[in-house]
Design a protein around this motif. Sequence first.
Motif, PDB file in Angstrom:
ATOM      1  N   ASN A 272      -7.680   2.087  -2.447  1.00  0.00           N
ATOM      2  CA  ASN A 272      -7.335   1.152  -1.368  1.00  0.00           C
ATOM      3  C   ASN A 272      -6.558   1.839  -0.239  1.00  0.00           C
ATOM      4  O   ASN A 272      -5.341   1.625  -0.102  1.00  0.00           O
ATOM      5  N   PRO A 273      -7.248   2.649   0.569  1.00  0.00           N
ATOM      6  CA  PRO A 273      -6.539   3.371   1.632  1.00  0.00           C
ATOM      7  C   PRO A 273      -5.820   2.440   2.616  1.00  0.00           C
ATOM      8  O   PRO A 273      -4.781   2.819   3.171  1.00  0.00           O
ATOM      9  N   ASP A 274      -6.333   1.228   2.822  1.00  0.00           N
ATOM     10  CA  ASP A 274      -5.671   0.305   3.760  1.00  0.00           C
ATOM     11  C   ASP A 274      -4.291  -0.101   3.256  1.00  0.00           C
ATOM     12  O   ASP A 274      -3.344  -0.234   4.026  1.00  0.00           O
ATOM     13  N   VAL A 275      -4.212  -0.324   1.952  1.00  0.00           N
ATOM     14  CA  VAL A 275      -2.926  -0.704   1.351  1.00  0.00           C
ATOM     15  C   VAL A 275      -1.943   0.466   1.488  1.00  0.00           C
ATOM     16  O   VAL A 275      -0.786   0.284   1.875  1.00  0.00           O
ATOM     17  N   LEU A 276      -2.427   1.659   1.209  1.00  0.00           N
ATOM     18  CA  LEU A 276      -1.560   2.843   1.322  1.00  0.00           C
ATOM     19  C   LEU A 276      -1.056   2.975   2.758  1.00  0.00           C
ATOM     20  O   LEU A 276       0.134   3.228   3.001  1.00  0.00           O
ATOM     21  N   ARG A 277      -1.966   2.791   3.718  1.00  0.00           N
ATOM     22  CA  ARG A 277      -1.577   2.941   5.117  1.00  0.00           C
ATOM     23  C   ARG A 277      -0.511   1.916   5.510  1.00  0.00           C
ATOM     24  O   ARG A 277       0.468   2.232   6.164  1.00  0.00           O
ATOM     25  N   LYS A 278      -0.681   0.670   5.060  1.00  0.00           N
ATOM     26  CA  LYS A 278       0.315  -0.359   5.394  1.00  0.00           C
ATOM     27  C   LYS A 278       1.678   0.009   4.821  1.00  0.00           C
ATOM     28  O   LYS A 278       2.707  -0.163   5.474  1.00  0.00           O
ATOM     29  N   ALA A 279       1.666   0.486   3.602  1.00  0.00           N
ATOM     30  CA  ALA A 279       2.945   0.853   2.973  1.00  0.00           C
ATOM     31  C   ALA A 279       3.579   2.032   3.715  1.00  0.00           C
ATOM     32  O   ALA A 279       4.796   2.077   3.917  1.00  0.00           O
ATOM     33  N   GLN A 280       2.729   2.977   4.149  1.00  0.00           N
ATOM     34  CA  GLN A 280       3.269   4.125   4.902  1.00  0.00           C
ATOM     35  C   GLN A 280       3.861   3.664   6.230  1.00  0.00           C
ATOM     36  O   GLN A 280       4.927   4.127   6.648  1.00  0.00           O
ATOM     37  N   GLU A 281       3.164   2.739   6.879  1.00  0.00           N
ATOM     38  CA  GLU A 281       3.679   2.236   8.168  1.00  0.00           C
ATOM     39  C   GLU A 281       5.026   1.545   7.976  1.00  0.00           C
ATOM     40  O   GLU A 281       5.952   1.724   8.760  1.00  0.00           O
ATOM     41  N   GLU A 282       5.125   0.764   6.896  1.00  0.00           N
ATOM     42  CA  GLU A 282       6.395   0.077   6.643  1.00  0.00           C
ATOM     43  C   GLU A 282       7.517   1.105   6.411  1.00  0.00           C
ATOM     44  O   GLU A 282       8.602   1.007   6.998  1.00  0.00           O
ATOM     45  N   ILE A 283       7.233   2.090   5.580  1.00  0.00           N
ATOM     46  CA  ILE A 283       8.272   3.091   5.281  1.00  0.00           C
ATOM     47  C   ILE A 283       8.626   3.870   6.553  1.00  0.00           C
ATOM     48  O   ILE A 283       9.807   4.078   6.866  1.00  0.00           O
ATOM     49  N   LEU A 301      12.092  -3.028   2.501  1.00  0.00           N
ATOM     50  CA  LEU A 301      10.688  -2.636   2.315  1.00  0.00           C
ATOM     51  C   LEU A 301       9.931  -3.691   1.484  1.00  0.00           C
ATOM     52  O   LEU A 301       9.532  -3.436   0.338  1.00  0.00           O
ATOM     53  N   PRO A 302       9.727  -4.893   2.048  1.00  0.00           N
ATOM     54  CA  PRO A 302       9.100  -5.966   1.255  1.00  0.00           C
ATOM     55  C   PRO A 302       7.662  -5.663   0.838  1.00  0.00           C
ATOM     56  O   PRO A 302       7.226  -6.090  -0.236  1.00  0.00           O
ATOM     57  N   TYR A 303       6.926  -4.923   1.684  1.00  0.00           N
ATOM     58  CA  TYR A 303       5.532  -4.645   1.310  1.00  0.00           C
ATOM     59  C   TYR A 303       5.479  -3.792   0.040  1.00  0.00           C
ATOM     60  O   TYR A 303       4.635  -3.988  -0.838  1.00  0.00           O
ATOM     61  N   LEU A 304       6.407  -2.861  -0.048  1.00  0.00           N
ATOM     62  CA  LEU A 304       6.453  -1.990  -1.225  1.00  0.00           C
ATOM     63  C   LEU A 304       6.790  -2.799  -2.480  1.00  0.00           C
ATOM     64  O   LEU A 304       6.220  -2.578  -3.559  1.00  0.00           O
ATOM     65  N   ASP A 305       7.698  -3.741  -2.350  1.00  0.00           N
ATOM     66  CA  ASP A 305       8.020  -4.601  -3.495  1.00  0.00           C
ATOM     67  C   ASP A 305       6.811  -5.428  -3.901  1.00  0.00           C
ATOM     68  O   ASP A 305       6.531  -5.599  -5.092  1.00  0.00           O
ATOM     69  N   ILE A 415       4.396   7.747  -1.526  1.00  0.00           N
ATOM     70  CA  ILE A 415       3.723   7.150  -0.368  1.00  0.00           C
ATOM     71  C   ILE A 415       4.242   7.752   0.931  1.00  0.00           C
ATOM     72  O   ILE A 415       3.489   8.026   1.863  1.00  0.00           O
ATOM     73  N   ALA A 416       5.559   7.969   0.995  1.00  0.00           N
ATOM     74  CA  ALA A 416       6.137   8.513   2.222  1.00  0.00           C
ATOM     75  C   ALA A 416       5.669   9.942   2.471  1.00  0.00           C
ATOM     76  O   ALA A 416       5.432  10.345   3.607  1.00  0.00           O
TER      77      ALA A 416
END
Length: 468
Positions: A272-283, A301-305, A415-416
């Motif tokens: 799921n590259p989209d999920v990874l990208r969203k988490a990276q953007e949040e971080i 970091l709510p998306y990560l939780d 992820i970071a």
Amino acid sequence: MPLKYQEKQFFEWGKQYGDVIYLKLFRTPTIVLNSLQAATDVLTKRSAKHSDRPRMVLLAELMNQACSLPAMPYGERFRKHRRWMHEAVGTKERLDAYRSIQQREVRNLLKNLLSSPERFIQHCHLYVAAIMLEIAYGKRVNSLDNQLVAVADRAISGINEAGTPGAMIVDFFPSLKSVPTWLPGAGFKARALTVGKYVQAWKDTGYDIVKAAMDRGDPMPCATSTLLEDVGAAPTPEEAEDIKGLACSVYGAGIETTRGALIVFMLAMTRNPDVLRKAQEEIDSVVGHDRLPDFSDRGSLPYLDAMLEELYRWNPPLPLAIPHRSMAEDEYCGYTIPEGCLVMPNIWAITRDTVAYPDPEEFRPERFLHNAGKGGTDTDNIPRPSSYVFGFGRRICPGQALADPTLWLAMAQTIAAFDIRRPLDAEGNEVMPPAAFKSGFTSEPEHFECRIVPRSERFAKIIAQTVF
Ligand code: HEM
């Protein structure tokens, strides 16, 4: 009943017969609870009646694990071990003290992922093993070749290999325990006794290291030394066995579950590259590019939780938890639950409830974002998997408060620092690894490959320069 993926068959039967299914495993009455409501009603609200464990002849008696908590019957000894577990891995003070171990070991994880990314499964294993073993025995472990890891892992893989459904028949017919090992069909017993020796070696090795250090006046702060201090210089054989059991509970129950979840995380990111990208953007937006996320960033970091919740849900590490045993007759929804009944919560079925979790096979952290403005729906009423994948009632996992930050930190920093990409075929096309999971008591992905590459030169440098 199939010998593999029983949770899926129970789930199918649930569609046919309802949330509460009764079956007989050989002669043993068994109830499977296929919904969160039923599991909570029976195992949490009536835990005074349903907190025993079935007699585990194979694991406890032949493989020498009677002293570790998961196999222990309800009673005085059980209560003592629960208290010890809580003091070792459940208090705020202890958990805060373990943060420095987790922070050190996550750097080692990143360093290993940087230098040999193709060995990511071993690196995840070492990360969890190092944390659990240091908590249990106070020794820093920095390689899978370390004596403590090797001896513990030999025992645990032995338990997994010898604990086949065929061998577990002895749990239902305990008299089979006495058959001579040379009789045809008694190979299971010979194998179990060999594993029992490995388990004993594991119990003795860690304990002896800690005891010797204390006798030298060079104590290592850890769960084992704390208990040894309490009993004094000359523990009785029973006291020694109990203390060895506590360390086994920490490592034995903690390693496969937490390691498995971390490998599932790698698979989920690869798919799921989209999920990874969203988490990276949040971080990136919260932490920036000059440092890696740490525990103090968690609240921002709510998306990560949400991703951690989705990880627990997508492939719960113990799909059928560990069976409970009823200590007294009970009644639920008009059905009688007889004394001595096995009660199994089907955690996997709960995660596949399509009303709570539409498209349950999709990995979608947005389900758990409690704020519609952040791209998700308002999901306040959706049960959070962290409230049930760790089990129920008086048997609920005592390691949750340790497992959770251990997983969170590894996810956040990986992820970071890295992109996790799909493997390439001979023509250079990306190949999607299947969402395939092994059958068994604990569940983790079938073998898969991924490409782990640093996101920036800067992070690669920071990681490579980490000194331990
Ligand atoms: C993601 C990680 C983990 C998951 C999903 C998990 C899940 C579970 C579940 C479902 C049970 C059975 C509960 C029941 O019978 O109702 C359990 C029991 C147990 N877990 Fe965990 N666990 C995890 C990590 C850990 C860790 C890190 C430790 C130790 C440090 C640990 C120690 C134990 C012990 C000792 C028991 C037996 C409790 C008893 O029988 O009273 N677990 N766990």
